[in-house]
Design an enzyme around this catalytic site. Sequence first.
Site, PDB file in Angstrom:
ATOM      1  N   HIS A 115      -1.361   1.323   7.494  1.00 23.97           N
ATOM      2  CA  HIS A 115      -1.893   1.293   6.127  1.00 23.97           C
ATOM      3  C   HIS A 115      -1.793   2.671   5.479  1.00 23.97           C
ATOM      4  O   HIS A 115      -2.125   3.679   6.105  1.00 23.97           O
ATOM      5  CB  HIS A 115      -3.358   0.833   6.183  1.00 23.97           C
ATOM      6  CG  HIS A 115      -3.970   0.617   4.842  1.00 23.97           C
ATOM      7  ND1 HIS A 115      -3.387  -0.164   3.861  1.00 23.97           N
ATOM      8  CD2 HIS A 115      -5.130   1.087   4.300  1.00 23.97           C
ATOM      9  CE1 HIS A 115      -4.154  -0.170   2.786  1.00 23.97           C
ATOM     10  NE2 HIS A 115      -5.218   0.583   3.011  1.00 23.97           N
ATOM     11  N   CYS A 131       0.831  -1.213   0.000  1.00 27.34           N
ATOM     12  CA  CYS A 131       0.000   0.000   0.000  1.00 27.34           C
ATOM     13  C   CYS A 131       0.866   1.263   0.000  1.00 27.34           C
ATOM     14  O   CYS A 131       0.464   2.304  -0.522  1.00 27.34           O
ATOM     15  CB  CYS A 131      -0.969   0.006   1.177  1.00 27.34           C
ATOM     16  SG  CYS A 131      -0.166  -0.081   2.790  1.00 27.34           S
TER      17      CYS A 131
END
Length: 486
Positions: free
Chosen positions: A430, A113
């Site tokens: 994230h 990510c």
Amino acid sequence: MVTVSVKWQKEMFSNVEIDISQSPYLFKCQLYDLTGVPPERQKIMVKGGLLRDDADWSKLGVKEGQKLMMMGTADEIVKAPDKGPVFAEDMPEEEQVIHVGHSAGLFNLGNTCYMNSTVQCLHSVPELKSALIKYPPPVRSNEVDQTSHLLTAATRDLFNDLDKNVKPVAPMRFLTELRKKYPQFAQLHNGVYMQQDAEECWTQLIYTLSQSLKSTSSSEDTDALKRLFGVDLISRVHCPESGEESTETESVYSLKCHISQEVNHLHEGLKHGLKSELEKTSPSLGRSALYLKDSRINDLPRYLTIQFVRFFWKRESNQKAKILRKVDYPLELDVYDFCSDDLRKRLEVPRQILRDEEGKKLGLKTSDRISGPTDNDVKMAEVEASSNRSGDSSNFQLVEDASEKEKALTGIYDLVAVLTHKGRSADSGHYVAWVKQENGKWIQFDDDDPIPQREEDITRLSGGRDWHMAYICMYKARDVPMQSLH
């Protein structure tokens, strides 16, 4: 790695590599690239039944050269009738992209990510895409090493894939070339690829592209990345103890927003980021002494990148810790206060024109900005010099170019992308990209899932809690056509 062949319908795909350290979902993404069958529709026969997304390769006993069978139907573009209504799903995919109003998402290939969010932010810069389309030139320079060349070409192709698809793209080749060029992004922990720092990925990718595109000898603009992202700084370095003083200049690709107890807003963080202390040998004292460095912006880019310095090394736990403090940032940023006196003079006329233009839209009377022909001549000379310095054109002219008008920067910027991090550590959590589209709409790119957002939600990513918080902000220059300066 294990190499297998995959039979699908009447086709046979040989030499398909399986990275057995990654989940089977990644393998399905590879097959999606080859066949057009989305991962969720794939039925792959292995020992014991169908291949599950979370299966353990080591328990499946897949051998080198083994033949696997896959079932599933690819997405087909339905041909629209000659007459009658045309539905969005019936359009060719490139037209669907325009209809949808945003480009594709990116599959997460296992803790990637950090890379996906970086790519989505930089992909939003049309001028960068234009520079990459022309790469490589007919005669490629020997100055660029092979790994840089391959990563630049992979970036170009990935940007192209994102523009042409509405379905998510698997950035396999780009990830492979990124890890070849920068092996730190291939670090493993217990056999699994580790999460990496998005800012490090952003910095390394920009550096590689700057080197590759600079060598494009056929290009009119030999330093495209510097013009797009480079910030020239001029610094006064002063030693209070000895009274020594000197001036230094440097070029950087981002500004730092330092975060401390006194910092509540981006402006304050930038102010702190432009001041620093350093220790070096003083010639007059004959020993090491403390110097104060005070920097000012001396030339501005088309896109201003700002990094929030949220991570620091915590000695006790021996890891990067995160500052969760809330730091507000604006949709419109004016950097005039951080500019050198020289740059402020160059910005004067364009800023006045911008104010007048915006005033006209509101029905206000424009100001008399030019007191006489002499003043005008002086100001025009300053603006011309400014444009030459910022590298807009090697042979600058105040005429409309065949391709586009020359633009003068104003020091005012509009927010176009935010890269956020959610979690307590840089090595976990994230990363997500929030990107403004050409149609003015904001899209949250959470890996393969693009989600429309309201503009007012974008400035709420300022931190202070366990939610997505801004780590990198990218602003686009608000400029005025040079023709307006007559």
